[in-house]
Design a protein around this motif. Structure first.
Motif, PDB file in Angstrom:
ATOM      1  N   MET A   1       0.836  -1.175   0.000  1.00 24.54           N
ATOM      2  CA  MET A   1       0.000   0.000   0.000  1.00 24.54           C
ATOM      3  C   MET A   1       0.883   1.242   0.000  1.00 24.54           C
ATOM      4  N   MET A   2       0.548   2.187  -0.807  1.00 20.90           N
ATOM      5  CA  MET A   2       1.388   3.358  -1.009  1.00 20.90           C
ATOM      6  C   MET A   2       1.539   4.222   0.248  1.00 20.90           C
ATOM      7  N   LEU A   3       0.499   4.370   1.053  1.00 22.36           N
ATOM      8  CA  LEU A   3       0.536   5.232   2.229  1.00 22.36           C
ATOM      9  C   LEU A   3       0.906   4.483   3.506  1.00 22.36           C
ATOM     10  N   SER A   4       1.289   3.239   3.395  1.00 17.77           N
ATOM     11  CA  SER A   4       1.618   2.453   4.574  1.00 17.77           C
ATOM     12  C   SER A   4       2.728   3.137   5.381  1.00 17.77           C
ATOM     13  N   GLY A   5       2.504   3.264   6.678  1.00 15.25           N
ATOM     14  CA  GLY A   5       3.484   3.894   7.549  1.00 15.25           C
ATOM     15  C   GLY A   5       3.332   5.405   7.638  1.00 15.25           C
ATOM     16  N   TRP A   6       2.373   5.962   6.953  1.00 13.97           N
ATOM     17  CA  TRP A   6       2.147   7.407   6.959  1.00 13.97           C
ATOM     18  C   TRP A   6       0.844   7.717   7.696  1.00 13.97           C
ATOM     19  N   VAL A   7       0.818   8.847   8.342  1.00 13.87           N
ATOM     20  CA  VAL A   7      -0.407   9.363   8.929  1.00 13.87           C
ATOM     21  C   VAL A   7      -0.688  10.704   8.262  1.00 13.87           C
ATOM     22  N   LEU A   8      -1.825  10.814   7.646  1.00 13.05           N
ATOM     23  CA  LEU A   8      -2.209  12.065   7.007  1.00 13.05           C
ATOM     24  C   LEU A   8      -3.220  12.788   7.892  1.00 13.05           C
ATOM     25  N   ILE A   9      -2.905  14.025   8.225  1.00 12.48           N
ATOM     26  CA  ILE A   9      -3.795  14.830   9.052  1.00 12.48           C
ATOM     27  C   ILE A   9      -4.156  16.077   8.248  1.00 12.48           C
ATOM     28  N   PHE A  10      -5.436  16.266   8.045  1.00 10.68           N
ATOM     29  CA  PHE A  10      -5.909  17.442   7.327  1.00 10.68           C
ATOM     30  C   PHE A  10      -6.531  18.399   8.328  1.00 10.68           C
ATOM     31  N   THR A  11      -6.200  19.671   8.171  1.00 10.31           N
ATOM     32  CA  THR A  11      -6.767  20.682   9.049  1.00 10.31           C
ATOM     33  C   THR A  11      -6.970  21.986   8.287  1.00 10.31           C
ATOM     34  N   SER A  12      -7.867  22.774   8.777  1.00 10.29           N
ATOM     35  CA  SER A  12      -8.092  24.091   8.165  1.00 10.29           C
ATOM     36  C   SER A  12      -7.390  25.184   8.972  1.00 10.29           C
ATOM     37  N   LEU A  13      -6.665  24.788  10.020  1.00  5.48           N
ATOM     38  CA  LEU A  13      -5.945  25.767  10.831  1.00  5.48           C
ATOM     39  C   LEU A  13      -4.738  26.292  10.060  1.00  5.48           C
ATOM     40  N   PRO A  14      -4.490  27.588  10.120  1.00  2.32           N
ATOM     41  CA  PRO A  14      -3.299  28.121   9.454  1.00  2.32           C
ATOM     42  C   PRO A  14      -2.032  27.696  10.192  1.00  2.32           C
TER      43      PRO A  14
ATOM     44  N   ALA B   1       0.476  29.352  10.836  1.00  2.00           N
ATOM     45  CA  ALA B   1       0.923  30.401  11.758  1.00  2.00           C
ATOM     46  C   ALA B   1       0.315  30.198  13.145  1.00  2.00           C
ATOM     47  N   LEU B   2      -0.859  29.549  13.222  1.00  2.00           N
ATOM     48  CA  LEU B   2      -1.527  29.314  14.494  1.00  2.00           C
ATOM     49  C   LEU B   2      -0.957  28.086  15.203  1.00  2.00           C
ATOM     50  N   LEU B   3      -0.831  26.996  14.483  1.00  2.00           N
ATOM     51  CA  LEU B   3      -0.260  25.750  15.029  1.00  2.00           C
ATOM     52  C   LEU B   3       0.641  25.122  13.977  1.00  2.00           C
ATOM     53  N   ASP B   4       1.877  24.807  14.388  1.00  2.00           N
ATOM     54  CA  ASP B   4       2.785  24.168  13.429  1.00  2.00           C
ATOM     55  C   ASP B   4       2.442  22.687  13.268  1.00  2.00           C
ATOM     56  N   THR B   5       3.066  22.046  12.308  1.00  2.00           N
ATOM     57  CA  THR B   5       2.773  20.645  11.979  1.00  2.00           C
ATOM     58  C   THR B   5       3.006  19.725  13.173  1.00  2.00           C
ATOM     59  N   LYS B   6       4.090  19.941  13.895  1.00  2.00           N
ATOM     60  CA  LYS B   6       4.398  19.091  15.049  1.00  2.00           C
ATOM     61  C   LYS B   6       3.304  19.208  16.118  1.00  2.00           C
ATOM     62  N   SER B   7       2.853  20.421  16.409  1.00  2.00           N
ATOM     63  CA  SER B   7       1.801  20.635  17.422  1.00  2.00           C
ATOM     64  C   SER B   7       0.491  19.995  16.993  1.00  2.00           C
ATOM     65  N   ILE B   8       0.183  20.102  15.706  1.00  2.00           N
ATOM     66  CA  ILE B   8      -1.051  19.486  15.200  1.00  2.00           C
ATOM     67  C   ILE B   8      -0.980  17.970  15.341  1.00  2.00           C
ATOM     68  N   ALA B   9       0.178  17.376  15.044  1.00  2.00           N
ATOM     69  CA  ALA B   9       0.343  15.922  15.179  1.00  2.00           C
ATOM     70  C   ALA B   9       0.206  15.508  16.643  1.00  2.00           C
ATOM     71  N   GLU B  10       0.777  16.285  17.556  1.00  2.00           N
ATOM     72  CA  GLU B  10       0.664  15.975  18.985  1.00  2.00           C
ATOM     73  C   GLU B  10      -0.782  16.087  19.454  1.00  2.00           C
ATOM     74  N   LEU B  11      -1.482  17.113  18.982  1.00  2.00           N
ATOM     75  CA  LEU B  11      -2.893  17.285  19.336  1.00  2.00           C
ATOM     76  C   LEU B  11      -3.727  16.124  18.800  1.00  2.00           C
ATOM     77  N   TYR B  12      -3.414  15.671  17.605  1.00  2.36           N
ATOM     78  CA  TYR B  12      -4.124  14.535  17.009  1.00  2.36           C
ATOM     79  C   TYR B  12      -3.937  13.282  17.871  1.00  2.36           C
ATOM     80  N   ARG B  13      -2.732  13.091  18.399  1.00  7.85           N
ATOM     81  CA  ARG B  13      -2.469  11.916  19.244  1.00  7.85           C
ATOM     82  C   ARG B  13      -3.262  11.971  20.552  1.00  7.85           C
ATOM     83  N   VAL B  14      -3.527  13.182  21.062  1.00 11.56           N
ATOM     84  CA  VAL B  14      -4.282  13.328  22.308  1.00 11.56           C
ATOM     85  C   VAL B  14      -5.691  12.775  22.156  1.00 11.56           C
ATOM     86  N   ARG B  15      -6.239  12.804  20.942  1.00 13.85           N
ATOM     87  CA  ARG B  15      -7.595  12.291  20.729  1.00 13.85           C
ATOM     88  C   ARG B  15      -7.705  10.850  21.190  1.00 13.85           C
TER      89      ARG B  15
END
Length: 159
Positions: free
Chosen positions: A1-14, A16-30
């Protein structure tokens, strides 16, 4: 599978508000929400209701178990402070042992509250009984019971 081992997170947040690392950490909190549900199921048996689905009794059981969970959480907060409940810093403790210990204490206290009055014993036993099932719970065969009652059970007794 082409996306195996990848996590794709889509957000509408800019960014400038939250960087990629913070968004990934927030996603894990879910997953903490999923863990709470798992804890409610495994430690408090919230998914095992001794009543028919969609009945008033099932609602009562569910509300009782939710109350039990709320009391358990409140005791954990009082006894262990923020270490037991916080998500806004490093955590050094999980909820599992705390909840298991507290839930067992509450259950022991509730069991100790069962009435000692003999006129309530039948109701007490009935409340502890299993639901009816197709297969009966095992017991001694009739002939063995007869031998025990006759006193010819070879030293075997009912007590």
């Amino acid at each position: 599978m082409m996306l195996s081992g990848w996590v794709l997170i889509f957000t509408s947040l800019p960014e400038a508000l939250l960087d990629t690392k913070s968004i990934a950490e927030l996603y894990r909190v879910r997953w903490q929400v999923e863990l709470v549900i798992k804890r409610l199921k495994s430690l408090l048996d919230i998914d095992r209701l001794r009543a028919r689905k969609d009945s008033k009794l099932a609602d009562l059981y569910l509300h009782g178990k939710l109350l039990f969970a709320a009391v358990t959480q409140k005791i954990a907060q009082r006894r262990f402070g923020r270490a037991a409940t916080t998500m806004d810093g490093d955590r050094s403790i999980t909820h599992w042992r705390l909840w298991r210990t507290i839930a067992n204490e509450i259950k022991a206290g509730l069991t100790a509250c069962f009435p000692k009055n003999e006129r309530f014993i039948d109701d007490h036993v009935k409340s502890l009984c299993e639901r009816p099932r197709k297969r009966k719970l095992q017991g001694l065969p009739g002939r063995v019971l007869e031998l025990i009652i006759e006193g010819r059970g070879g030293g075997v007794s009912l007590t």
